[in-house]
Design an enzyme around this catalytic site. Structure first.
Site, PDB file in Angstrom:
ATOM      1  N   THR A 341      -1.776   0.361  31.852  1.00 47.17           N
ATOM      2  CA  THR A 341      -0.921   1.530  32.234  1.00 47.17           C
ATOM      3  C   THR A 341      -1.785   2.187  33.398  1.00 47.17           C
ATOM      4  O   THR A 341      -3.033   2.123  33.385  1.00 47.17           O
ATOM      5  CB  THR A 341      -0.632   2.444  31.391  1.00 47.17           C
ATOM      6  OG1 THR A 341       0.195   1.733  30.234  1.00 47.17           O
ATOM      7  CG2 THR A 341       0.314   3.439  31.715  1.00 47.17           C
ATOM      8  N   GLY A 424      -0.656   3.150  25.445  1.00 46.80           N
ATOM      9  CA  GLY A 424       0.699   3.301  25.015  1.00 46.80           C
ATOM     10  C   GLY A 424       0.839   4.482  23.669  1.00 46.80           C
ATOM     11  O   GLY A 424       1.473   5.483  24.173  1.00 46.80           O
TER      12      GLY A 424
END
Length: 527
Positions: A341, A424
């Site tokens: 990410t 996450g």
């Protein structure tokens, strides 16, 4: 410890210095925060390919000073029309890598178009120019990208198209070598010329879906052609005088607001930062918010998420009262979430602000480059459940439970803190650490990022109830956490498992302060 970058007019933060520089250049060329944010996002898709890319999703929180409001854009993709439980008959779960993991349409390019079309000021091609230059001319391979490629080399070599880009000689390119992506450059040039239509209805969509169909994939041209993101109303909570904005489901953003609601009755400042009580209360509040998140989070078009109850302060008070100060609660293990990410943020001289985050889900996503596009496709859809009774069960044209959650905290109706992180399960945890450190303890953003971090439960790899804590946390605090029943595992002092966090703060004097995570390849630029 480094100090925050200070600016008066503008600030850009991202996890790769070249992307930060791309955003700064766009601002210097007369672009606004929205132009710069799209430039940063596109640059990250090129220079941070193990973390994000055109084959992934993104979520955006935008503030337009002229409008005086926060808007969210959900640029996450839905499952294909042929993505059914029957398509995975006999399997217990959707594979996490390879063609079978490619279940959802990438939403990234649509997100760029939406934000730029609504608020951009520079020509579309000019905004994408830095990413094209990086893809075509190359950029120095970072240690982080090399390490990730080396760790996942076997996977990258499984398909010829992926190997040709990421391990052309059968090995991960060495740090410092020029990493070029000519096929990606060609795609970006077409998008710059023809807009998002190329990606969803044109030559790029045709090549991606043709490749997938040849190899047994589920996505077709109709899935790409019918894709659309959505402008949404952000969720809003409050914490000690700040209004906190998060993306609504299918994002896990509400878990971040829930954790703050649970913590608010406790006087964290009096308990002290870095104490056993601080870490214990943060972890317990987050575990309680995760319990409800895991029970309810999915695509709200398919299932009503009871947000009014979950975000109610009275409900939070009940949860807070259930926390025992001397003992850890028992929380079930759960499925690991992805880690690849990239979070970034931009503020411009007019007060416009963008907080956004993007991802391929796991490192290098599905591990599959689609034909001659150079685009790694995400494996986000592998998080769908194959249990037909599960709230997040796989169904056609459905968005899955999504970990991405950019955040903004407002004061007097204007953005005061823009913050977010990679990782996450770690996203609501590190966000909680950043906001409490800035609000309760008066830290500048760089110090808030630099202070020792923790992450409970699933991150990368196996399901777990471990509480990972960096070795910089005091030994006596770690011992007390263990004595209270936390399954403590001490990790490195600046461990990558904690993710890459970044933040921008506008202080009471109106100055901008930017912080970037030393665990990343990122930077903050302000002036």
């Amino acid at each position: 410890m480094s100090s925050s970058v200070i600016g008066k007019d503008a600030m850009v933060v991202s996890p790769h210095h070249l992307a930060t520089e791309a955003g700064a250049r766009i601002l210097e060329q007369g672009g606004n925060a929205f132009d710069a944010a799209v430039a940063v996002s596109a640059a990250l898709a090129v220079v941070y390919p193990h973390m994000t890319g055109l084959g992934g999703d993104s979520f955006w929180l935008t503030y337009h000073a002229g409008e005086g409001r926060i808007r969210g854009y959900n640029a996450s993709g839905r499952s294909g029309y042929r993505a059914t439980l029957q398509a995975y008959g006999g399997q217990s779960s959707i594979p996490s890598r390879g063609i079978p993991s490619i279940v959802t349409v990438p939403g990234m390019v649509d997100g760029w178009d939406a934000v730029h079309s609504a608020y951009g000021s520079l020509p579309w091609g000019e905004v994408l120019s830095p990413s094209i230059v990086y893809a075509e001319g190359g950029f120095p391979m970072t240690v982080d990208q090399h390490r990730n490629a080396a760790e996942h080399l076997d996977m990258l070599l499984l398909t010829a198209e992926t190997a040709a880009t990421y391990a052309p000689s059968g090995q991960a390119p060495a740090p410092g070598t020029s990493f070029r992506q000519p096929m990606m450059a060609a795609v970006l040039r077409r998008i710059a010329e023809k807009g998002k239509e190329d990606f969803y209805r044109g030559e790029t969509a045709t090549e991606i879906t043709r490749f997938l169909q040849r190899n047994g994939g589920l996505l077709g041209m109709d899935d790409f052609a019918d894709h659309h993101g959505d402008w949404v109303e952000p969720l809003t909570g409050s914490y000690r005088g700040y209004n906190v904005c998060q993306m609504p489901p299918n994002s896990q953003g509400f878990a971040g607001i829930m954790a703050l609601n649970i913590l608010e009755p406790f006087d964290l400042a009096a308990l002290g930062h870095g104490t056993y009580e601080y870490y214990h209360l943060c972890v317990e509040a987050l575990k309680l918010s995760f319990r409800d998140r895991d029970a309810y989070l999915t695509d709200p078009a398919f299932y009503t998420v009871p947000l009014a109850r979950l975000l109610d302060k009275g409900y939070a008070a009940q949860l807070a009262a259930s926390i025992e100060l001397s003992r850890a609660s028992v929380q079930a293990e759960s499925k690991p979430t992805g880690s690849d990410t990239a979070y970034a943020a931009v503020v411009d001289r007019d007060g416009n602000a963008v907080s956004f985050i993007q991802s391929l889900y796991f490192e290098f996503g599905s591990g599959v480059v689609a034909g001659n596009t150079g685009i790694l496709l995400q494996n986000r859809g592998s998080y769908f459940s194959l249990n037909p009774h599960h709230v997040n069960a796989l169904e056609p044209a459905k968005r899955t439970f999504h970990t991405l959650m950019p955040a903004m905290a407002l004061r007097d109706g204007k953005p005061s803190i823009l913050y977010g992180t990679q990782g996450g399960e770690g996203q609501p945890q590190t966000q909680t650490a950043l906001l409490t450190r800035i609000v309760d303890f008066g830290m500048d953003p760089q110090k808030a990022i630099d202070e020792p971090r923790w992450v409970w439960g699933r991150t990368w790899g196996e399901a777990t109830r471990e509480l990972k804590v960096e070795s910089r946390i005091a030994p006596q605090v770690r011992q007390r956490l263990e004595e209270a029943g936390h399954i403590v595992r001490t990790v490195k002092e600046w461990d990558g498992v904690m993710g890459h966090a970044h933040a921008i703060v506008r202080d009471e004097q109106g100055c901008l302060q930017g912080g970037a995570d030393r665990r990343s390849d990122g930077s903050a630029i302000g002036w």
